[in-house]
Scaffold this active site. Sequence first.
Site, PDB file in Angstrom:
ATOM      1  CD  GLU A 272      -2.576  -1.218   2.658  1.00 30.08           C
ATOM      2  OE1 GLU A 272      -3.548  -1.979   2.751  1.00 30.08           O
ATOM      3  OE2 GLU A 272      -2.188  -0.505   3.595  1.00 30.08           O
ATOM      4  N   PRO A 273       1.585   1.510  -1.049  1.00 32.22           N
ATOM      5  CG  PRO A 273       2.645   1.517  -3.135  1.00 32.22           C
ATOM      6  CD  PRO A 273       1.686   0.724  -2.289  1.00 32.22           C
ATOM      7  NE  ARG A 275       6.136   9.247   3.226  1.00 30.30           N
ATOM      8  CZ  ARG A 275       5.651  10.228   3.968  1.00 30.30           C
ATOM      9  NH1 ARG A 275       5.950  11.463   3.701  1.00 30.30           N
ATOM     10  NH2 ARG A 275       4.889   9.954   5.013  1.00 30.30           N
ATOM     11  NE  ARG A 311       5.025  15.166   4.703  1.00 37.89           N
ATOM     12  CZ  ARG A 311       6.331  14.960   4.738  1.00 37.89           C
ATOM     13  NH1 ARG A 311       7.150  15.738   4.070  1.00 37.89           N
ATOM     14  NH2 ARG A 311       6.823  13.957   5.425  1.00 37.89           N
ATOM     15  CB  CYS A 342      -0.762  35.418  12.350  1.00 30.79           C
ATOM     16  SG  CYS A 342      -0.727  36.748  11.139  1.00 30.79           S
ATOM     17  CD  GLU A 343      -0.545  29.130  14.753  1.00 30.08           C
ATOM     18  OE1 GLU A 343       0.246  28.410  15.387  1.00 30.08           O
ATOM     19  OE2 GLU A 343      -1.761  28.932  14.679  1.00 30.08           O
TER      20      GLU A 343
END
Length: 419
Positions: A272-273, A275, A311, A342-343
């Site tokens: 089940e790839p 990525r 990510r 704004c973080e």
Amino acid sequence: MRDFECRDGEMIIGGLSATEIADRYGTPVYVTDEEALRNNFRRIHKAFNKQMSTRIHYACKANSNMAILKILEQEGACIDAVSLGEVLTCLKVGYSPERIMYTGVNVSNEELEGLVEAGVHINLDSFSALRRLASISIDAPISFRVTPGIGSGHHEKVITGAKNSKFGVPIEDIVDAYREAMDLGFKPKGLHAHIGSGGLSVEPFLDLMEILLGVVSDLKDELGLKLEFLDMGGGIGIPYRPNEKPMDIEELATELTTMVKEESEVRTLAVEPGRYIVADSTVLLTRCVDVKRTSRKNFVGVDAGFNTLIRPAFYDSYHHVVIANKFGRACTERFDVVGPICESGDYLARDRVLPEPEEGDLIAVYDTGAYGFVMSSQYNSRPRCREVLVDKGEIALIRDKEDMDDIWRHQTIPARLLG
Ligand SMILES: *Cc1c(COP(=O)(O)O)cnc(C)c1O
């Protein structure tokens, strides 16, 4: 990390310059190269299938754009879906129910009913789900996800196979799960595990297979059950950093299939790839809007933040970045590449050497095809961006950008507040 062609100091993606793409579609924009996507699928499909019959279930949570699903449908992919929404999207794109396997966790009765109606394979995660499914239908094709007690992954948040994991049936209970399923009238077809996401070494998969083969033999000895397939999950990593080596997929396929052929009667494997198939097919193009130099640090301010690519902020992930319109030029200074959210955790890349950046430059963020757009949000009331598909010089829009109506659409102010 893929190599990209350079023409007149410009990064070329699928035959088109990054500047051309950004000028036509604006920024930020996710750009997927169809050829790279097809090649990734073909490479893993071939590596396994020349050894033994193996279904490649694309884990579509990595990227569920319908054009990408369609391309993989043409290539002969099966699907690993983790929600009814993903199942319905894949059916709409043209996958038949037999090609779809659902692996959920904490699955509601409503979702189980939807899955039975859709006719897909259901991979069960608990005794509770088994009993609740039995009260809906015992005709559904099922398997179980076992918690193998080993984990692997690029970050603590993505390890799923460890003993304390919320996923799967604990290995010490797995034979009982199959026994109960058979007593209820099910005919279990397979066994599944998924240890985590993003590892680059082959060993954890071999350890997993050893454990799965142990379960296969217990099931045969104790219940007389012969399984049709073994599913070793996904989690094949990719080299995000320039110095990393890709996993040797031929070695993985050869070693795993040899174990299965020698140590069991199971004749079909499933992988089940997610990525592995989509990550390096896509770059995110984002425009430099602001350059800030301080006594301590330099910043390249861009128009994509963690609303567009989460990510780096969420997993501390590394994504390679370059200035696409100064491709290959000597790097002169160190910068953080930061977004408009704004973080202070809103960054795409930290401490990177880049050629002298200027407002208007185009920054390319590599390997953003997996867990990129699908994890984007409207945080800070910013509409989601476009996705485009390039193929040998041709370009097509595969998702339009949102506008303010998309942000307001489902909100209402109660009438009593409007007086
Ligand atoms: C997420 C997931 C995958 C895919 O993981 P990748 O790291 O993208 O390969 C496969 N199987 C299951 C059950 C998953 O939840």
